[in-house]
Design a protein around this motif. Structure first.
Motif, mmCIF file in Angstrom:
data_model
loop_
_atom_site.group_PDB
_atom_site.id
_atom_site.type_symbol
_atom_site.label_atom_id
_atom_site.label_comp_id
_atom_site.label_asym_id
_atom_site.label_seq_id
_atom_site.Cartn_x
_atom_site.Cartn_y
_atom_site.Cartn_z
ATOM 1 N N PRO A 5 -15.317 -58.988 -23.067
ATOM 2 C CA PRO A 5 -16.371 -58.712 -24.052
ATOM 3 C C PRO A 5 -17.624 -59.522 -23.747
ATOM 4 C CG PRO A 5 -14.341 -59.463 -25.121
ATOM 5 C CD PRO A 5 -14.146 -59.567 -23.650
ATOM 6 N N ARG A 6 -18.757 -59.029 -24.210
ATOM 7 C CA ARG A 6 -20.023 -59.736 -23.995
ATOM 8 C C ARG A 6 -19.979 -61.113 -24.635
ATOM 9 N NH1 ARG A 6 -23.980 -57.073 -21.847
ATOM 10 N NH2 ARG A 6 -25.695 -58.196 -22.786
ATOM 11 N N THR A 7 -20.669 -62.029 -24.021
ATOM 12 C CA THR A 7 -20.733 -63.392 -24.528
ATOM 13 C C THR A 7 -22.157 -63.912 -24.355
ATOM 14 O OG1 THR A 7 -19.848 -65.619 -24.300
ATOM 15 C CG2 THR A 7 -19.954 -64.321 -22.310
ATOM 16 N N ASN A 8 -22.502 -64.917 -25.122
ATOM 17 C CA ASN A 8 -23.836 -65.514 -25.030
ATOM 18 C C ASN A 8 -23.864 -66.722 -24.102
ATOM 19 O OD1 ASN A 8 -24.936 -63.671 -26.827
ATOM 20 N ND2 ASN A 8 -24.362 -64.908 -28.592
ATOM 21 N N ILE A 9 -22.771 -66.972 -23.433
ATOM 22 C CA ILE A 9 -22.687 -68.127 -22.537
ATOM 23 C C ILE A 9 -23.448 -67.843 -21.248
ATOM 24 C CG2 ILE A 9 -21.126 -69.606 -21.223
ATOM 25 C CD1 ILE A 9 -18.960 -68.935 -23.312
ATOM 26 N N ASP A 10 -24.311 -68.779 -20.860
ATOM 27 C CA ASP A 10 -25.072 -68.664 -19.614
ATOM 28 C C ASP A 10 -24.233 -69.274 -18.484
ATOM 29 O OD1 ASP A 10 -26.928 -68.577 -17.568
ATOM 30 O OD2 ASP A 10 -28.160 -70.208 -18.374
ATOM 31 N N PHE A 11 -23.307 -68.481 -17.947
ATOM 32 C CA PHE A 11 -22.398 -68.983 -16.919
ATOM 33 C C PHE A 11 -23.147 -69.474 -15.688
ATOM 34 C CE2 PHE A 11 -19.612 -66.198 -19.387
ATOM 35 C CZ PHE A 11 -18.539 -67.048 -19.601
ATOM 36 N N GLN A 12 -24.158 -68.740 -15.264
ATOM 37 C CA GLN A 12 -24.893 -69.139 -14.061
ATOM 38 C C GLN A 12 -25.629 -70.460 -14.280
ATOM 39 O OE1 GLN A 12 -24.610 -67.404 -11.053
ATOM 40 N NE2 GLN A 12 -25.367 -69.398 -10.409
ATOM 41 N N GLY A 13 -26.231 -70.628 -15.430
ATOM 42 C CA GLY A 13 -26.922 -71.883 -15.734
ATOM 43 C C GLY A 13 -25.961 -73.059 -15.765
ATOM 44 N N LEU A 14 -24.825 -72.869 -16.401
ATOM 45 C CA LEU A 14 -23.812 -73.929 -16.443
ATOM 46 C C LEU A 14 -23.303 -74.241 -15.039
ATOM 47 C CD1 LEU A 14 -21.672 -72.789 -19.513
ATOM 48 C CD2 LEU A 14 -23.260 -74.704 -19.422
ATOM 49 N N ALA A 15 -23.034 -73.206 -14.272
ATOM 50 C CA ALA A 15 -22.527 -73.390 -12.909
ATOM 51 C C ALA A 15 -23.530 -74.150 -12.050
ATOM 52 C CB ALA A 15 -22.198 -72.040 -12.284
ATOM 53 N N ASP A 16 -24.803 -73.807 -12.164
ATOM 54 C CA ASP A 16 -25.833 -74.510 -11.394
ATOM 55 C C ASP A 16 -25.890 -75.989 -11.769
ATOM 56 O OD1 ASP A 16 -26.588 -72.267 -9.939
ATOM 57 O OD2 ASP A 16 -28.195 -71.723 -11.325
ATOM 58 N N ARG A 17 -25.783 -76.279 -13.071
ATOM 59 C CA ARG A 17 -25.839 -77.672 -13.519
ATOM 60 C C ARG A 17 -24.600 -78.445 -13.046
ATOM 61 N NH1 ARG A 17 -26.720 -77.325 -19.014
ATOM 62 N NH2 ARG A 17 -24.549 -77.625 -19.530
ATOM 63 N N ILE A 18 -23.432 -77.834 -13.132
ATOM 64 C CA ILE A 18 -22.201 -78.491 -12.684
ATOM 65 C C ILE A 18 -22.259 -78.750 -11.176
ATOM 66 C CG2 ILE A 18 -19.708 -78.193 -12.394
ATOM 67 C CD1 ILE A 18 -19.804 -76.552 -15.066
ATOM 68 N N ALA A 19 -22.725 -77.765 -10.410
ATOM 69 C CA ALA A 19 -22.840 -77.926 -8.951
ATOM 70 C C ALA A 19 -23.848 -79.015 -8.598
ATOM 71 C CB ALA A 19 -23.230 -76.600 -8.303
#
Length: 65
Positions: A5-19
């Motif tokens: 289902p759709r979510t409001n989580i910015d996975f790419q933004g989080l991934a970039d910050r974690i990396a």
């Protein structure tokens, strides 16, 4: 195929910050992912998506450097 289902989580933004934290500060990827997953009460499929995005982001950042 499982559609999430759709979510409001910015996975790419989080991934970039974690990396970035991994490459700049030495924070283990697992610690960054677990921290974000806990703070957002992510479901297993959301954690899986974050792991995939984080691994990709980290690989790309490492190849560029």
């Amino acid at each position: 195929m499982l559609l999430m289902p759709r979510t409001n989580i910015d996975f790419q933004g989080l991934a970039d910050r974690i990396a970035s934290d991994f490459l700049e500060k030495g924070t283990p990827l697992e610690d960054g992912i677990v921290s974000e997953a806990k703070s957002r009460s992510m479901k297993p499929e959301e954690v899986k998506r974050l792991v995939e995005k984080t691994n990709t982001a980290c690989s790309i950042k490492m190849m560029r450097s």
